[in-house]
Design an enzyme around this catalytic site. Structure first.
Site, mmCIF file in Angstrom:
data_model
loop_
_atom_site.group_PDB
_atom_site.id
_atom_site.type_symbol
_atom_site.label_atom_id
_atom_site.label_comp_id
_atom_site.label_asym_id
_atom_site.label_seq_id
_atom_site.Cartn_x
_atom_site.Cartn_y
_atom_site.Cartn_z
ATOM 1 N N CYS A 48 0.849 -1.193 0.000
ATOM 2 C CA CYS A 48 0.000 0.000 0.000
ATOM 3 C C CYS A 48 0.885 1.244 0.000
ATOM 4 O O CYS A 48 1.559 1.538 0.989
ATOM 5 C CB CYS A 48 -0.931 0.028 1.207
ATOM 6 N N CYS A 50 0.276 4.371 0.137
ATOM 7 C CA CYS A 50 -0.049 5.487 1.023
ATOM 8 C C CYS A 50 0.205 5.157 2.490
ATOM 9 O O CYS A 50 0.844 5.935 3.188
ATOM 10 C CB CYS A 50 -1.490 5.915 0.802
#
Lengths: 142, 94
Positions: A48, A50
């Site tokens: 991921c 972010c």
């Protein structure tokens, strides 16, 4: 299905550059976490961009603190699935999430950072929470 | 939904763990995907139902914050008409 190893290589390298030891098999995990003594942080890495993209720099910042765990270990969720599954058995009281971080002292989880405590926060803010946890749980051991 | 976008190109709460309260007394905790005319799409969802739960909603949320979200639905659509409030889990337990 795991991502292309070439795509995740930089995410692995970001961890090893800060001194983390990768655990890629269940045997690795058992050797590191079984009958563990001392202080340790286990980072569950993630693709991921972010959440993990902020968590890794946060850990790098936190490790500049005077008080820190004696060992930094990492497994990669969605990539090294056997190792990740095995590692989670050592803190099965906590629901799986990634990225996440478990702080252990003599094999006991003393603090856990879930993905939802990372989302949308700056590396500096996450690092501040981590260093506070280091002081609280590892202060007397290092 | 305004302010900082966690995942650029998506709605502001995309990828964020939220608490969704319904008008019917159910509370869902999960990762927000999107909201459209049909409702709110969530992933990896735990559920508290005030009608059947043995613990109060705030205790359920505190346990989610400390121990993570007990997975009951991998993917879930909460219809628009049922949605009363959506907020970040970290704000709900603050």
């Amino acid at each position: 299905m795991p991502y292309n190893p070439a795509l995740v290589a930089p995410m692995r390298e970001e961890m090893t550059r800060m001194g983390a030891r990768e655990l890629t098999t269940a045997t690795d995990v058992d050797a590191a976490l079984g009958d563990q003594r001392g202080t340790m942080l286990l980072f569950v890495n993630s693709v991921c961009g972010c959440a993990a993209g902020n968590a890794r720099p946060a850990l790098r910042l936190a490790l500049q603190h005077g008080v820190k765990p004696q060992q930094i270990l990492t497994v990669f969720a969605g990539q090294d699935t056997e190792a990740t599954s095995r590692a989670r058995q050592y803190f099965s009281e906590y629901q799986p999430s990634s990225p996440s971080m478990a702080l252990l002292r003599d094999g006991e989880v003393v603090h856990f950072v879930h993905r939802h405590q990372i989302e949308g926060r700056s590396p500096q803010a996450i690092a501040a929470d981590l260093t506070a946890a280091f002081d609280r749980h590892f202060g007397a051991a290092v | 939904m305004t302010g900082h976008v966690f995942h650029p190109g998506h709605q502001a709460l995309h990828g964020v763990t939220v608490v969704l309260e319904t008008h019917g007394g159910r509370t869902y905790v999960g990762r927000f995907d999107s909201q459209d005319e049909r409702g709110v799409h969530l992933h990896d969802v735990g559920v508290h139902d005030a009608a059947t739960a043995t613990t109060p909603q705030q205790e359920f949320l505190r346990r989610c914050d400390r121990f993570g979200i007990p997975l009951q639905h991998r993917d879930l659509l909460v219809p628009t008409g049922e949605v009363a409030r959506v907020q970040k889990l970290v704000d709900a337990v603050r």
